[in-house]
Design an enzyme around this catalytic site. Sequence first.
Site, short mmCIF file in Angstrom:
data_model
loop_
_atom_site.label_atom_id
_atom_site.label_comp_id
_atom_site.label_asym_id
_atom_site.label_seq_id
_atom_site.Cartn_x
_atom_site.Cartn_y
_atom_site.Cartn_z
N ARG A 138 0.89 -1.18 0.00
CA ARG A 138 0.00 0.00 0.00
C ARG A 138 0.91 1.21 0.00
NH1 ARG A 138 -2.61 4.06 0.11
NH2 ARG A 138 -4.68 4.40 0.95
N GLU A 170 -11.00 5.52 -5.50
CA GLU A 170 -11.43 4.12 -5.58
C GLU A 170 -11.80 3.78 -7.02
OE1 GLU A 170 -11.38 1.94 -3.01
OE2 GLU A 170 -10.52 3.53 -1.78
N ARG A 178 -0.59 -5.57 4.92
CA ARG A 178 0.12 -5.05 3.75
C ARG A 178 1.32 -4.23 4.19
NH1 ARG A 178 -4.89 -2.05 0.86
NH2 ARG A 178 -4.86 -1.14 2.93
#
Length: 139
Positions: free
Chosen positions: A22, A30, A64
């Site tokens: 990330r 998005e 992540r």
Amino acid sequence: MIKIADGDTMTVLSENQQIRVRLHGIDCPEKKQDFGTKAKLFSSQLAFGKTVTVQVLNKDRYGRAIGLVILPDGKILNRELLKAGLAWHYRKFDKSADFATLELYAKRSRVGIWSMKNAIAPWEFRKSKDSRRLILQRK
């Protein structure tokens, strides 16, 4: 870089292990938002199939790696997305003046998301989606 999930999330291969990354300090639109597809395409064009360096700064609640993705030419993907107006500076998780300045530059230049009159930050978009989902579940 072996997979680009969206503008700010990707998978790299390191020592035969897939690592989900990330991007630190930014939040791209998005997939279902305006410029979401453009942010993903931009990241793909700069990083997909290339050897990148990930400077891991932390891990998130999903496991992540949170980091800076350094491209083969030495540029940092996180910064490039901000400059192109394809990401918001995620001040909740990053207080750097550098990222704030890059976002301001993009805003003043009216590029990418900043070309829109009322761009909705991804964290607001996610909240609205979550609240709609909760309302539907209650019915």
